[in-house]
Structures are given as structure tokens and as C-alpha cells.
Design a protein around this motif. Structure first.
Motif, PDB file in Angstrom:
ATOM      1  N   ASN A 181       0.825  -1.202   0.000  1.00  0.00           N
ATOM      2  CA  ASN A 181       0.000   0.000   0.000  1.00  0.00           C
ATOM      3  C   ASN A 181       0.866   1.261   0.000  1.00  0.00           C
ATOM      4  N   GLN A 197      -1.713   0.935  -9.296  1.00  0.00           N
ATOM      5  CA  GLN A 197      -2.865   0.038  -9.356  1.00  0.00           C
ATOM      6  C   GLN A 197      -2.453  -1.402  -9.083  1.00  0.00           C
ATOM      7  N   TYR A 200      -1.878  -1.838  -5.325  1.00  0.00           N
ATOM      8  CA  TYR A 200      -3.148  -1.844  -4.597  1.00  0.00           C
ATOM      9  C   TYR A 200      -3.924  -3.138  -4.836  1.00  0.00           C
ATOM     10  N   ASP A 201      -3.940  -3.602  -6.078  1.00  0.00           N
ATOM     11  CA  ASP A 201      -4.693  -4.825  -6.378  1.00  0.00           C
ATOM     12  C   ASP A 201      -4.133  -6.015  -5.618  1.00  0.00           C
ATOM     13  N   GLU A 220      -8.937   0.908  -0.044  1.00  0.00           N
ATOM     14  CA  GLU A 220     -10.028   1.487  -0.825  1.00  0.00           C
ATOM     15  C   GLU A 220      -9.921   3.008  -0.845  1.00  0.00           C
ATOM     16  N   ASN A 222      -7.130   4.662  -0.823  1.00  0.00           N
ATOM     17  CA  ASN A 222      -6.043   5.006  -1.740  1.00  0.00           C
ATOM     18  C   ASN A 222      -6.400   4.698  -3.190  1.00  0.00           C
ATOM     19  N   ARG A 223      -7.217   3.669  -3.402  1.00  0.00           N
ATOM     20  CA  ARG A 223      -7.689   3.417  -4.774  1.00  0.00           C
ATOM     21  C   ARG A 223      -8.615   4.546  -5.221  1.00  0.00           C
ATOM     22  N   LYS A 227      -7.991   7.183  -8.491  1.00  0.00           N
ATOM     23  CA  LYS A 227      -8.963   7.509  -9.546  1.00  0.00           C
ATOM     24  C   LYS A 227      -9.282   9.004  -9.566  1.00  0.00           C
ATOM     25  N   SER A 236     -13.868   6.383  -8.859  1.00  0.00           N
ATOM     26  CA  SER A 236     -13.384   6.677  -7.509  1.00  0.00           C
ATOM     27  C   SER A 236     -14.501   6.529  -6.485  1.00  0.00           C
ATOM     28  N   SER A 239     -14.871   2.952  -4.770  1.00  0.00           N
ATOM     29  CA  SER A 239     -13.917   2.687  -3.689  1.00  0.00           C
ATOM     30  C   SER A 239     -14.166   3.594  -2.493  1.00  0.00           C
TER      31      SER A 239
END
Length: 352
Positions: A181, A197, A200-201, A220, A222-223, A227, A236, A239
Motif C-alpha cells: 500500500n 494500481q 493496490y490490487d 479502498e 487510496n484506490r 482515480k 473513484s 472505492s
């Protein structure tokens, strides 16, 4: 009828206290941090205060961490300090190192990077001397965060790459998730969006497989920020909604304030300037309670953006000046430069 001897009762109480504390550690990462607080409290009651032990030092620290993770900073600090005192009295160096590392994270939350670095460096030395490899990784991870805040991306990356190697070798998934992260968050600021990405995934897959709701919520957030930075507002929002849901389920004021910062930015970028300002005012209130200096400075920045978008230019400048002071006090030159750019009218009004 025979009665258990005092020594046997103490032994049984210690065994039960350890069992309760282990249950609490699992609950603390999921949707039941209140249960974790209660279980740790029961463990502490069994251990009592008459006889100091390494387990007592550990449970005090674990209880502090459950509180700290939810923003109850003022309640956590005395428990960390008591854990440190007991560990020092017993010569329990691993316990000392853990407590110093956590006290360093509190200093970091409050924006005192000098104190954070000093405490974490002492913790790293202790961890190395007593052969606590996992703890070395945890401290190095935090030192990477300090380096990142200070703008030393090379040092941050070196710390985190080392941690990934260590945690992958031992299949230690919870801290591995956190390091992935951290790298993803750094890649966003470098506009390496595909790399972010990917980090994070991978981390999100680990968090969900482990039922680690706390980490899932942070990821979520940070995702959503990724976006927003890319201008993909609809993506965005998915998340962001999940991050807010998790923060509310866990009663986590730190993560709620962080998610509201993003909600305010989303509202501003969607043209809902008044809603954005209201959301960010509430986020600032929460942030003052949890004593998170860096998050508070970031929210001030976003609040200024919302006010400026609403045409409240003078108020926006006042808020940005407060943000500038906060970033300078923490020691974040890149953020301070960004605020100066806003004050000079040179920024485009993007999210970041």
C-alpha cells in the motif's frame, strides 16, 4: 474438595489471558474492534497489576494499538508508555522495541518527525540486537513512511523494498499488505498509475483473503485517491463508498476523516462546492480529535480548494496559509511548495 494452589491459579489465568489476547488481535483487524478492546480488557484483568510479565507488556501494547488504529490516540499513549516501562524493568528488549516503534508512530501522527525518527531508530537497534527480524521489518516500514513524508523517495523505496523481501520470505501477509500500500501511494504521486494500481490490487487481494477489514478500508481510500487523481470520478466513488462504509462499521475516526477528505474532494470536482466545504469542515473536526497532524494539513488544503471553487477567495487564502504553516511545522517541503503555488495563483485546481 481440593482447591487450586495460588501458583496454579496464576498459571491458568495467564493461559486464559493469552487466549483472550490472541482472539482480540484477530478481532482488531476485522469488523469488531470493540470486541478486541473488551477481550484485551479481560486479559488485563486476569493478569492484574501485582506481577509484571512480558505478556502484560504485550497485552498493554496490543490494547493500545487497537485504540490507536481507531484514532483514540490520547487513550493509547499511556498504555504504550506503561508497556515500555514494564519491558524496560524486565529487560524485555523485544517489548521495549515494539513499544518504542509504536510511540514513534504516535509522534509521526502528531507531526513530530524528529521524535518519530529517534524512537524508531532506537527500536530498530534493539530489534537487531535481540534478533527480532519481523520487528526489524515493521520498524523499517515506518522509517520508510518518515522518509516519504520528508520527500526522500529513494530512502523510502529502499526501506520498503527491504521489507517486501523480508515479509515475502516469511509469508507475513499483514505487514506485506501495508508495505505494498505504501509503495502504491508513492507511485500515485509520481504519476506511475499502472504501478500504483498493481500494488493496490495485490494488497487488496491479501486483505480480503485474510478478512483484514482495516487494511481493506485504507486500500479502498487510496484506490479512490488514485482515480480522483486520474480524473475518473465515477470509478473513484465505488472505492470511496466502500472506504466510508468500513470506517463507519469499525467506528474508526482516523479512517473516517481520511475518507471524508476524499469525499470532499470528489464533491468539489463534481461541482458541489458547498457540500464539499461542509464535508471537509466535519473531517477537520474529526481530525482534531484523533490528533493526526498530516491528515489535518491535507484536509485544510482540500478545504481551501473547496472555498476557492465557491468564490470565497479570501477565506481560501486564510485556510491555505494555515495549511502552509502545518506542512512547514511537520517538515514537508514539497507540500509547502504546493501551498505556496496555490497562494500565488499558479495551480490548475487538480486534486493533487
Amino acid at each position: 474438595m481440593a482447591h487450586a494452589a495460588p501458583k496454579d491459579r496464576r498459571f491458568n489465568g495467564t493461559v486464559e489471558a493469552r487466549r483472550l489476547a490472541e482472539l482480540a488481535r484477530a478481532a482488531g483487524f476485522g469488523d469488531s474492534p470493540d470486541d478486541a478492546v473488551q477481550l484485551n480488557g479481560e486479559a488485563l484483568a486476569l493478569l492484574g497489576t501485582d506481577e509484571k510479565s512480558s505478556l502484560l507488556a504485550d497485552v498493554l501494547r496490543w490494547q493500545a494499538s487497537v485504540l490507536c488504529d481507531r484514532g483514540r490516540t490520547a487513550e493509547a499513549e499511556p498504555l504504550y508508555l506503561r508497556s515500555l516501562a514494564i519491558s524496560s524493568e524486565l529487560g524485555y528488549d523485544a517489548g521495549r522495541a515494539h513499544a518504542l516503534n509504536h510511540l514513534g508512530t504516535l509522534a509521526l501522527r502528531r507531526g513530530d518527525l524528529h521524535r518519530a525518527t529517534r524512537l524508531m531508530t532506537e527500536a530498530l537497534s534493539l530489534a537487531d540486537s535481540c534478533g527480532e527480524t519481523r520487528l526489524e521489518g515493521l520498524v523499517a516500514q515506518n522509517l520508510g513512511i518518515v522518509a516519504d513524508i520528508e520527500g526522500d523517495l529513494a530512502a523510502a523505496t529502499a526501506h520498503w523494498r527491504r521489507c517486501i523481501t523480508m515479509f515475502e520470505a516469511t509469508n507475513d501477509l499483514q505487514p506485506l499488505c501495508a508495505v505494498l500500500n505504501n509503495l502504491g501511494f508513492m507511485y500515485v504521486r509520481e504519476e506511475r498509475f499502472d504501478d500504483a494500481q498493481s500494488m493496490y490490487d495485490r494488497a487488496l487481494g491479501i486483505a480480503r483473503a485474510r478478512g483484514d477489514l482495516m487494511s481493506e478500508g485504507i486500500l479502498e481510500e487510496n484506490r479512490a485517491e488514485l482515480k480522483l487523481t486520474m480524473g475518473r470520478l465515477d470509478e473513484s466513488n465505488v472505492s470511496l463508498s466502500r472506504a466510508l462504509e468500513i470506517a463507519e462499521v469499525r467506528g474508526d475516526d482516523v479512517r473516517l476523516a481520511a475518507a471524508l477528505k476524499l469525499r470532499g474532494a470528489h464533491e468539489r470536482l463534481s461541482g458541489n462546492h458547498a457540500d464539499a466545504a461542509d464535508t471537509l469542515r466535519y473531517a477537520l473536526t474529526l481530525c482534531a480529535i484523533v490528533e493526526d497532524a498530516l491528515l489535518g494539513a491535507e484536509i485544510l488544503y482540500q478545504f481551501g480548494m473547496a472555498l476557492h471553487a465557491s468564490g470565497e477567495v479570501a477565506n481560501a487564502r486564510e485556510v491555505w496559509e494555515a495549511a502552509l504553516d502545518a506542512f512547514q511545522r511537520i517538515g514537508m517541503p514539497k507540500w509547502a511548495d504546493r501551498i505556496r503555488k496555490q497562494l500565488s495563483g499558479g495551480d490548475s485546481g487538480r486534486y493533487l
